[in-house]
Design a protein around this motif. Structure first.
Motif, PDB file in Angstrom:
ATOM      1  N   LEU A  81       0.824  -1.206   0.000  1.00 55.43           N
ATOM      2  CA  LEU A  81       0.000   0.000   0.000  1.00 55.43           C
ATOM      3  C   LEU A  81       0.860   1.258   0.000  1.00 55.43           C
ATOM      4  CD1 LEU A  81      -2.873   1.180   0.226  1.00 55.43           C
ATOM      5  CD2 LEU A  81      -2.621   1.080   2.714  1.00 55.43           C
ATOM      6  N   ALA A  82       1.917   1.257   0.821  1.00 50.65           N
ATOM      7  CA  ALA A  82       2.791   2.425   0.887  1.00 50.65           C
ATOM      8  C   ALA A  82       3.483   2.666  -0.443  1.00 50.65           C
ATOM      9  CB  ALA A  82       3.825   2.234   2.004  1.00 50.65           C
ATOM     10  N   ILE A  83       3.966   1.593  -1.073  1.00 53.08           N
ATOM     11  CA  ILE A  83       4.656   1.732  -2.357  1.00 53.08           C
ATOM     12  C   ILE A  83       3.699   2.236  -3.429  1.00 53.08           C
ATOM     13  CG2 ILE A  83       5.755   0.426  -4.225  1.00 53.08           C
ATOM     14  CD1 ILE A  83       7.027  -1.333  -2.081  1.00 53.08           C
ATOM     15  N   ALA A  84       2.485   1.647  -3.470  1.00 50.96           N
ATOM     16  CA  ALA A  84       1.519   2.034  -4.500  1.00 50.96           C
ATOM     17  C   ALA A  84       1.102   3.496  -4.357  1.00 50.96           C
ATOM     18  CB  ALA A  84       0.293   1.121  -4.432  1.00 50.96           C
ATOM     19  N   LEU A  85       0.836   3.932  -3.129  1.00 52.58           N
ATOM     20  CA  LEU A  85       0.399   5.306  -2.921  1.00 52.58           C
ATOM     21  C   LEU A  85       1.541   6.302  -3.173  1.00 52.58           C
ATOM     22  CD1 LEU A  85      -1.897   4.934   0.225  1.00 52.58           C
ATOM     23  CD2 LEU A  85      -2.588   5.403  -2.133  1.00 52.58           C
ATOM     24  N   GLN A  86       2.761   5.937  -2.788  1.00 53.37           N
ATOM     25  CA  GLN A  86       3.887   6.830  -3.078  1.00 53.37           C
ATOM     26  C   GLN A  86       4.090   6.968  -4.580  1.00 53.37           C
ATOM     27  OE1 GLN A  86       7.647   6.860  -0.843  1.00 53.37           O
ATOM     28  NE2 GLN A  86       6.772   5.244   0.433  1.00 53.37           N
ATOM     29  N   ALA A  87       4.006   5.854  -5.287  1.00 50.45           N
ATOM     30  CA  ALA A  87       4.182   5.897  -6.734  1.00 50.45           C
ATOM     31  C   ALA A  87       3.099   6.745  -7.385  1.00 50.45           C
ATOM     32  CB  ALA A  87       4.164   4.475  -7.309  1.00 50.45           C
ATOM     33  N   ALA A  88       1.853   6.603  -6.907  1.00 48.03           N
ATOM     34  CA  ALA A  88       0.757   7.395  -7.461  1.00 48.03           C
ATOM     35  C   ALA A  88       0.938   8.879  -7.141  1.00 48.03           C
ATOM     36  CB  ALA A  88      -0.576   6.893  -6.916  1.00 48.03           C
ATOM     37  N   ALA A  89       1.435   9.176  -5.944  1.00 49.78           N
ATOM     38  CA  ALA A  89       1.631  10.575  -5.557  1.00 49.78           C
ATOM     39  C   ALA A  89       2.673  11.269  -6.421  1.00 49.78           C
ATOM     40  CB  ALA A  89       2.044  10.648  -4.085  1.00 49.78           C
ATOM     41  N   MET A  90       3.643  10.490  -6.956  1.00 44.75           N
ATOM     42  CA  MET A  90       4.706  11.078  -7.772  1.00 44.75           C
ATOM     43  C   MET A  90       4.527  10.794  -9.256  1.00 44.75           C
ATOM     44  SD  MET A  90       8.068  10.389  -5.392  1.00 44.75           S
ATOM     45  CE  MET A  90       7.759   8.645  -5.151  1.00 44.75           C
ATOM     46  N   SER A  91       3.315  10.370  -9.634  1.00 56.01           N
ATOM     47  CA  SER A  91       3.083   9.974 -11.015  1.00 56.01           C
ATOM     48  C   SER A  91       2.885  11.157 -11.956  1.00 56.01           C
ATOM     49  CB  SER A  91       1.855   9.058 -11.100  1.00 56.01           C
ATOM     50  OG  SER A  91       0.682   9.769 -10.707  1.00 56.01           O
ATOM     51  N   GLY A  92       2.657  12.342 -11.398  1.00 61.34           N
ATOM     52  CA  GLY A  92       2.415  13.511 -12.234  1.00 61.34           C
ATOM     53  C   GLY A  92       0.993  13.599 -12.749  1.00 61.34           C
ATOM     54  N   THR A  93       0.115  12.708 -12.315  1.00 63.22           N
ATOM     55  CA  THR A  93      -1.277  12.736 -12.744  1.00 63.22           C
ATOM     56  C   THR A  93      -2.114  13.527 -11.746  1.00 63.22           C
ATOM     57  OG1 THR A  93      -1.822  10.695 -11.561  1.00 63.22           O
ATOM     58  CG2 THR A  93      -0.964  10.473 -13.800  1.00 63.22           C
ATOM     59  N   GLU A  94      -3.384  13.704 -12.075  1.00 68.73           N
ATOM     60  CA  GLU A  94      -4.267  14.480 -11.219  1.00 68.73           C
ATOM     61  C   GLU A  94      -4.566  13.784  -9.891  1.00 68.73           C
ATOM     62  OE1 GLU A  94      -7.742  15.393 -13.430  1.00 68.73           O
ATOM     63  OE2 GLU A  94      -6.724  16.726 -14.849  1.00 68.73           O
ATOM     64  N   ILE A  95      -4.325  12.469  -9.823  1.00 69.40           N
ATOM     65  CA  ILE A  95      -4.600  11.756  -8.567  1.00 69.40           C
ATOM     66  C   ILE A  95      -3.424  11.854  -7.609  1.00 69.40           C
ATOM     67  CG2 ILE A  95      -6.106  10.124  -9.758  1.00 69.40           C
ATOM     68  CD1 ILE A  95      -3.855   8.042  -9.437  1.00 69.40           C
ATOM     69  N   GLY A  96      -2.348  12.522  -8.006  1.00 73.25           N
ATOM     70  CA  GLY A  96      -1.164  12.589  -7.169  1.00 73.25           C
ATOM     71  C   GLY A  96      -1.434  13.161  -5.793  1.00 73.25           C
ATOM     72  N   GLU A  97      -2.147  14.302  -5.740  1.00 76.02           N
ATOM     73  CA  GLU A  97      -2.439  14.932  -4.450  1.00 76.02           C
ATOM     74  C   GLU A  97      -3.354  14.055  -3.608  1.00 76.02           C
ATOM     75  OE1 GLU A  97      -4.461  19.003  -2.614  1.00 76.02           O
ATOM     76  OE2 GLU A  97      -4.142  18.799  -4.778  1.00 76.02           O
ATOM     77  N   ALA A  98      -4.355  13.433  -4.252  1.00 75.60           N
ATOM     78  CA  ALA A  98      -5.261  12.555  -3.523  1.00 75.60           C
ATOM     79  C   ALA A  98      -4.514  11.353  -2.958  1.00 75.60           C
ATOM     80  CB  ALA A  98      -6.393  12.094  -4.443  1.00 75.60           C
ATOM     81  N   ALA A  99      -3.565  10.801  -3.713  1.00 74.99           N
ATOM     82  CA  ALA A  99      -2.785   9.662  -3.245  1.00 74.99           C
ATOM     83  C   ALA A  99      -1.944  10.040  -2.038  1.00 74.99           C
ATOM     84  CB  ALA A  99      -1.898   9.138  -4.375  1.00 74.99           C
TER      85      ALA A  99
END
Length: 329
Positions: A81-99
């Motif tokens: 979970l930590a890895i997935a959310l960190q990756a999403a937060a740094m993905s540059g997509t609009e869900i980054g802040e939500a992640a």
């Protein structure tokens, strides 16, 4: 396990799949079928909607209700979970802040032991490197590497590098590598450690799947500045064969006798310009001029070199090389 621990484990199992045969639950929990039935009744009394499934493998199913039951994670699930959310937060997509907010929320409700495990993994993401299938990496290795990065602690590890020499220590085993770890980098499922090699006196990039960390040294170091100040850009540049910036060292332009629409799907990070119905201008890069010329040949179309001269020379070398091969048959 105590009754409370067993109930929490049972609830966690029920959350991971649709149906659980009673016999499988009993085996996983190392208890009798009768104890499984009693524990299911206890959970029902607590308000969990657990249905009984019929059939030869009759068992239990946690039904979706109007209220969300407590979310229970084992250590590996927390790490995932930590890895997935960190990756999403740094993905540059609009869900980054939500992640990032989700990661913060989940962290706040975790017990301190689990929270420390989540905090143990910190990394930088990188764009696709074009590598093949990603090898698996042990979570313990990721935790050890990330912990050394966070603590600014000298890291010793064994490295299975097929390109390395057969040099061995007096004990007959390859000597341990000694580095100052700076960043753990993730790219398309692959993991890399960017570190300053104390023996070679230079920056090196190590594949995490080939690393076996040794006992922590507890030797602190003052972090050096990564060239350019951006770890992701530095690693990306090395992957492209460039020592200066995140750009291909060899960039050339050709005219391809193909419509732009036929080139675009295979252009990668190149630039395609539509100049005529059956012609387009294509600018691309690679780590060498010969490799760039060979890559352009994959379009199987007539082409004209716009520049630079080094690209034209590379086509000449390839033509001579392939000509020798053809004449030898």
């Amino acid at each position: 396990m105590t009754t409370t621990s067993r109930l929490l484990t049972l609830l966690s199992l029920l959350q991971t799949r649709r149906d659980w045969p009673g016999a499988v639950l009993a085996e996983r929990l190392h208890i009798s079928h009768r104890t499984v039935r009693r524990d299911i009744e206890r959970l029902r009394e607590m308000g969990y909607r657990i249905d009984t499934t019929m059939g030869p493998d009759g068992g239990y199913r946690l039904d979706a209700g109007s209220e969300l039951p407590p979310l229970l994670f084992d250590d590996d699930q927390v790490l995932a979970l930590a890895i997935a959310l960190q990756a999403a937060a740094m993905s540059g997509t609009e869900i980054g802040e939500a992640a990032l907010r989700a990661l913060t929320t989940v962290r706040q409700v975790m017990p301190s032991r689990v929270r420390r495990r989540m905090d143990a993994v910190s990394f930088t993401t990188l764009a696709h490197t074009g590598a093949g299938p990603a090898p698996s990496v042990s979570p313990d290795v990721l935790i050890a590497l990330s912990a050394a990065v966070r603590a600014h602690e000298v890291l010793r590890f064994d490295y299975a590098d097929p390109r390395a020499s057969d040099t061995t220590s007096d004990a007959g085993s390859p000597p341990a590598r000694r580095v100052e770890p700076h960043h753990l980098v993730a790219s398309q499922g692959r993991w890399y450690l960017l570190a300053w090699d104390l023996d070679l006196g230079d920056w090196r990039i190590f594949r995490a799947d080939r690393m076996t960390p040794r006992t922590p040294t507890r030797l602190a170091f003052v972090p050096r500045e990564v060239p350019g100040g951006d770890a992701a850009a530095f690693v990306a540049a090395r992957f492209k064969g460039s020592a200066q910036s995140d750009a291909w060292p060899c960039v050339g332009t050709v005219l391809l006798r193909l419509p732009a629409r036929d080139v675009l799907p295979f252009a990668g990070d190149g630039v395609v310009e539509d100049i005529a119905p059956d012609w387009c201008r294509y600018t691309a890069g690679s780590w060498s001029w010969v490799s760039l010329a060979a890559a352009l040949a994959r379009f199987d179309a007539d082409l004209e070199v716009v520049g630079p001269p080094e690209l034209a020379d590379a086509f000449t070398r390839l033509a001579e090389r392939f000509g020798r091969e053809a004449s030898g048959r």
